[in-house]
Design a protein around this motif. Structure first.
Motif, PDB file in Angstrom:
ATOM      1  N   UNK A  20      -3.427  -2.152 -10.263  1.00  0.00           N
ATOM      2  CA  UNK A  20      -2.649  -0.962 -10.606  1.00  0.00           C
ATOM      3  C   UNK A  20      -2.125  -0.432  -9.280  1.00  0.00           C
ATOM      4  N   UNK A  21      -0.831  -0.521  -9.038  1.00  0.00           N
ATOM      5  CA  UNK A  21      -0.240  -0.087  -7.772  1.00  0.00           C
ATOM      6  C   UNK A  21       0.189   1.369  -7.877  1.00  0.00           C
ATOM      7  N   UNK A  22      -0.388   2.203  -7.012  1.00  0.00           N
ATOM      8  CA  UNK A  22      -0.026   3.618  -6.936  1.00  0.00           C
ATOM      9  C   UNK A  22       0.604   3.868  -5.575  1.00  0.00           C
ATOM     10  N   UNK A  23       1.777   4.434  -5.568  1.00  0.00           N
ATOM     11  CA  UNK A  23       2.507   4.683  -4.320  1.00  0.00           C
ATOM     12  C   UNK A  23       2.831   6.161  -4.249  1.00  0.00           C
ATOM     13  N   UNK A  24       2.530   6.777  -3.094  1.00  0.00           N
ATOM     14  CA  UNK A  24       2.768   8.207  -2.966  1.00  0.00           C
ATOM     15  C   UNK A  24       3.114   8.604  -1.552  1.00  0.00           C
ATOM     16  N   UNK A  25       3.335   9.895  -1.367  1.00  0.00           N
ATOM     17  CA  UNK A  25       3.685  10.451  -0.059  1.00  0.00           C
ATOM     18  C   UNK A  25       2.413  10.597   0.766  1.00  0.00           C
ATOM     19  N   UNK A  26       2.469  10.144   2.024  1.00  0.00           N
ATOM     20  CA  UNK A  26       1.281  10.166   2.874  1.00  0.00           C
ATOM     21  C   UNK A  26       0.642  11.550   2.940  1.00  0.00           C
ATOM     22  N   UNK A  28      -0.760  13.073   0.519  1.00  0.00           N
ATOM     23  CA  UNK A  28      -0.738  13.724  -0.798  1.00  0.00           C
ATOM     24  C   UNK A  28      -1.600  12.977  -1.794  1.00  0.00           C
ATOM     25  N   UNK A  29      -1.366  13.243  -3.041  1.00  0.00           N
ATOM     26  CA  UNK A  29      -2.043  12.499  -4.110  1.00  0.00           C
ATOM     27  C   UNK A  29      -0.987  11.923  -5.036  1.00  0.00           C
ATOM     28  N   UNK A  30      -1.341  10.862  -5.676  1.00  0.00           N
ATOM     29  CA  UNK A  30      -0.455  10.251  -6.661  1.00  0.00           C
ATOM     30  C   UNK A  30      -1.309   9.807  -7.844  1.00  0.00           C
ATOM     31  N   UNK A  31      -0.698   9.661  -8.982  1.00  0.00           N
ATOM     32  CA  UNK A  31      -1.483   9.298 -10.160  1.00  0.00           C
ATOM     33  C   UNK A  31      -0.769   8.260 -11.009  1.00  0.00           C
ATOM     34  N   UNK A  32      -1.537   7.622 -11.835  1.00  0.00           N
ATOM     35  CA  UNK A  32      -1.048   6.623 -12.773  1.00  0.00           C
ATOM     36  C   UNK A  32      -2.080   6.501 -13.879  1.00  0.00           C
ATOM     37  N   UNK A  33      -2.026   5.428 -14.611  1.00  0.00           N
ATOM     38  CA  UNK A  33      -2.996   5.247 -15.695  1.00  0.00           C
ATOM     39  C   UNK A  33      -3.102   3.779 -16.064  1.00  0.00           C
ATOM     40  N   UNK A  34      -4.269   3.433 -16.546  1.00  0.00           N
ATOM     41  CA  UNK A  34      -4.486   2.125 -17.151  1.00  0.00           C
ATOM     42  C   UNK A  34      -4.269   2.327 -18.648  1.00  0.00           C
TER      43      UNK A  34
END
Length: 89
Positions: A20-26, A28-34
């Motif tokens: 699961x690839x999550x990409x965000x701003x250094x 910070x936090x980023x989210x996704x889901x399975x």
């Protein structure tokens, strides 16, 4: 004698063991889901879900997924402060 029973099934995107690839701003936090689906014939109960690796947390997964239904396991990642850094879990 014949016995027919119902049973839950499990399928996920990404597949079990997949990425699961999550990409965000250094910094910070980023989210996704399975995404989870139940191709079985009985309700599927999700429990004891866990994330490994520093920086990853799981939200509350869909507790019960009906036969033929879908649900999610939310994932949040604390993005490293150094640009171009990758963490895995």
């Amino acid at each position: 004698a014949l016995n027919c029973t119902s049973a839950p099934g499990f399928a996920s995107t990404p597949a079990n063991g997949g990425t699961l690839a999550l990409i965000g701003i250094q910094g910070g936090t980023t989210s996704g889901a399975v995404a989870v689906s139940n191709p079985g014939t009985a309700a599927l109960t999700l429990s004891n879900c866990a994330a490994t690796g520093a920086g990853f947390t799981l939200g509350t997964p869909t507790a019960s997924i009906a036969a033929g239904g879908t649900g999610t396991i939310p994932v949040t990642c604390a993005v490293p402060t150094a640009a171009g850094t990758t963490i895995t879990g």
